[in-house]
Design an enzyme around this catalytic site. Sequence first.
Site, PDB file in Angstrom:
ATOM      1  N   LYS A  65       0.646   5.662   8.309  1.00  0.00           N
ATOM      2  CA  LYS A  65       1.280   5.772   6.976  1.00  0.00           C
ATOM      3  C   LYS A  65       0.212   5.908   5.892  1.00  0.00           C
ATOM      4  O   LYS A  65       0.292   6.780   5.018  1.00  0.00           O
ATOM      5  CB  LYS A  65       2.151   4.517   6.761  1.00  0.00           C
ATOM      6  N   LYS A  78      -7.296   1.609  -2.438  1.00  0.00           N
ATOM      7  CA  LYS A  78      -6.840   1.201  -1.095  1.00  0.00           C
ATOM      8  C   LYS A  78      -6.981   2.363  -0.102  1.00  0.00           C
ATOM      9  O   LYS A  78      -7.363   2.165   1.057  1.00  0.00           O
ATOM     10  CB  LYS A  78      -5.383   0.730  -1.174  1.00  0.00           C
ATOM     11  N   SER A 127       0.882  -1.190   0.000  1.00  0.00           N
ATOM     12  CA  SER A 127       0.000   0.000   0.000  1.00  0.00           C
ATOM     13  C   SER A 127       0.904   1.220   0.000  1.00  0.00           C
ATOM     14  O   SER A 127       1.571   1.500   0.993  1.00  0.00           O
ATOM     15  CB  SER A 127      -0.863   0.032   1.265  1.00  0.00           C
TER      16      SER A 127
HETATM   17  P1  NAD Z   1       5.950  -5.880   7.366  1.00  0.00           P
HETATM   18  O1  NAD Z   1       6.664  -4.726   7.938  1.00  0.00           O
HETATM   19  O2  NAD Z   1       5.566  -7.031   8.245  1.00  0.00           O
HETATM   20  O3  NAD Z   1       6.788  -6.503   6.122  1.00  0.00           O
HETATM   21  C1  NAD Z   1       7.556  -5.748   5.230  1.00  0.00           C
HETATM   22  C2  NAD Z   1       8.774  -6.575   4.824  1.00  0.00           C
HETATM   23  O4  NAD Z   1       9.521  -5.833   3.861  1.00  0.00           O
HETATM   24  C3  NAD Z   1       9.735  -6.873   5.982  1.00  0.00           C
HETATM   25  O5  NAD Z   1       9.995  -8.263   6.040  1.00  0.00           O
HETATM   26  C4  NAD Z   1      10.987  -6.062   5.633  1.00  0.00           C
HETATM   27  O6  NAD Z   1      12.184  -6.668   6.082  1.00  0.00           O
HETATM   28  C5  NAD Z   1      10.905  -6.046   4.119  1.00  0.00           C
HETATM   29  N1  NAD Z   1      11.681  -4.971   3.483  1.00  0.00           N
HETATM   30  C6  NAD Z   1      11.731  -3.650   3.789  1.00  0.00           C
HETATM   31  N2  NAD Z   1      12.530  -2.986   2.929  1.00  0.00           N
HETATM   32  C7  NAD Z   1      12.974  -3.909   2.044  1.00  0.00           C
HETATM   33  C8  NAD Z   1      13.828  -3.854   0.896  1.00  0.00           C
HETATM   34  N3  NAD Z   1      14.376  -2.688   0.500  1.00  0.00           N
HETATM   35  N4  NAD Z   1      14.069  -4.989   0.214  1.00  0.00           N
HETATM   36  C9  NAD Z   1      13.524  -6.163   0.613  1.00  0.00           C
HETATM   37  N5  NAD Z   1      12.720  -6.296   1.693  1.00  0.00           N
HETATM   38  C10 NAD Z   1      12.451  -5.182   2.385  1.00  0.00           C
HETATM   39  O7  NAD Z   1       4.649  -5.274   6.645  1.00  0.00           O
HETATM   40  P2  NAD Z   1       3.298  -6.043   6.234  1.00  0.00           P
HETATM   41  O8  NAD Z   1       2.324  -5.977   7.370  1.00  0.00           O
HETATM   42  O9  NAD Z   1       3.641  -7.352   5.597  1.00  0.00           O
HETATM   43  O10 NAD Z   1       2.730  -5.006   5.142  1.00  0.00           O
HETATM   44  C11 NAD Z   1       3.253  -4.932   3.824  1.00  0.00           C
HETATM   45  C12 NAD Z   1       2.356  -3.983   3.028  1.00  0.00           C
HETATM   46  O11 NAD Z   1       1.020  -4.506   2.992  1.00  0.00           O
HETATM   47  C13 NAD Z   1       2.252  -2.563   3.637  1.00  0.00           C
HETATM   48  O12 NAD Z   1       2.210  -1.624   2.622  1.00  0.00           O
HETATM   49  C14 NAD Z   1       0.936  -2.618   4.402  1.00  0.00           C
HETATM   50  O13 NAD Z   1       0.338  -1.334   4.547  1.00  0.00           O
HETATM   51  C15 NAD Z   1       0.115  -3.543   3.512  1.00  0.00           C
HETATM   52  N6  NAD Z   1      -0.977  -4.247   4.201  1.00  0.00           N
HETATM   53  C16 NAD Z   1      -0.772  -4.822   5.431  1.00  0.00           C
HETATM   54  C17 NAD Z   1      -1.838  -5.455   6.071  1.00  0.00           C
HETATM   55  C18 NAD Z   1      -1.672  -6.069   7.443  1.00  0.00           C
HETATM   56  O14 NAD Z   1      -2.695  -6.404   8.063  1.00  0.00           O
HETATM   57  N7  NAD Z   1      -0.464  -6.280   7.945  1.00  0.00           N
HETATM   58  C19 NAD Z   1      -3.089  -5.526   5.450  1.00  0.00           C
HETATM   59  C20 NAD Z   1      -3.251  -4.974   4.187  1.00  0.00           C
HETATM   60  C21 NAD Z   1      -2.181  -4.336   3.555  1.00  0.00           C
END
Ligand code: NAD
Length: 298
Positions: free
Chosen positions: A241, A173, A98
């Site tokens: 965010k 979104k 997102s």
């Molecule tokens: P998270 O922080 O758990 O996971 C993000 C991952 O990205 C981490 O493992 C981190 O190490 C990795 N990362 C960061 N920078 C990086 C890079 N340069 N190269 C490679 N890996 C890298 O976040 P999440 O909860 O999995 O969310 C991911 C996305 O999905 C976000 O945009 C969030 O808003 C969206 N989202 C999350 C949820 C939820 O319930 N958690 C629901 C819908 C949407």
Amino acid sequence: MANKKIGFIGLGIMGKPMSKNLLKAGYDVTVFDIVQAAVDEVVAAGAKAASSPKDVAAQTDIIITMLPNSPHVKKAVLGEGGVIEGAKPGALVADMSSIAPLAAKEVAAKLAEKGVRMLDAPVSGGEPKAIDGTLSIMVGGAQADFDEALPIFKCVGASAVLCGDVGAGNVTKLANQIVVALNIAAVSEAFTLATKVGVDPALVFDAIKGGLAGSTVMNAKGSMMLDRNIKPGFRINLHIKDMANVLETAHDVGVPLPLSAGVMEIMQALKVDDLGDADHSAIVRYYEKLAKVEVARK
Ligand code: NAD
């Protein structure tokens, strides 16, 4: 279609179960994350490890990114050692993070210069639906690219809707995040009022959940409030965010959003109270403080 090679970058709360579902569906999946333990876990489930986003792109046809926000996507896709350096002309990037709609358009334009196509395809549903493979996916991009990615989206989601050109997925979104944030705040106000007056909020929930006030948000987050459970789920910091992207996008095009701005400030106050890593249903804690009550089942 399962002969397409998939790259997956970003193995966090969402990316881990999503990549595992692609493996279960029989896809060849090559992964990268800056956290080695996350890579190890998905490799143990059958994935191949790559050494960088560039390395992922060089070995695959469709590259999925699932990263926190716009700067992370720009770095992993356009930065040094990024996807853009390894992607073959004709490859397809599906960014399922997102991010700001404008950032999605910028990344897509840079990729297009190299003959690489892009969809922005953020999701709704959270970790439980990522595990079940029943996410809702909102997509922006070209119809042909959407059609190509659809079999893959179906392995991680229950629905995928093409909403317009690149950027439209993230606009959708943002709309989703407005409705969720305001709905949680409304449920919080209702439960706090009932509690202060002396009516069991659990009975209020039972009485109104089937009527016009009922919602998926009330069922999921209202129950958490009644259980006093603030374990994420979806962290307040991630919703902050999203609301920052909501307000920036809205102000850029001349749309005032007074209620979104209000909920943003509530979430900022909770962050100051060290609740940034709590689930966003902890919005009820802000109202508890104002009214000096504790919302819980009686
Ligand atoms: P998270 O922080 O758990 O996971 C993000 C991952 O990205 C981490 O493992 C981190 O190490 C990795 N990362 C960061 N920078 C990086 C890079 N340069 N190269 C490679 N890996 C890298 O976040 P999440 O909860 O999995 O969310 C991911 C996305 O999905 C976000 O945009 C969030 O808003 C969206 N989202 C999350 C949820 C939820 O319930 N958690 C629901 C819908 C949407």
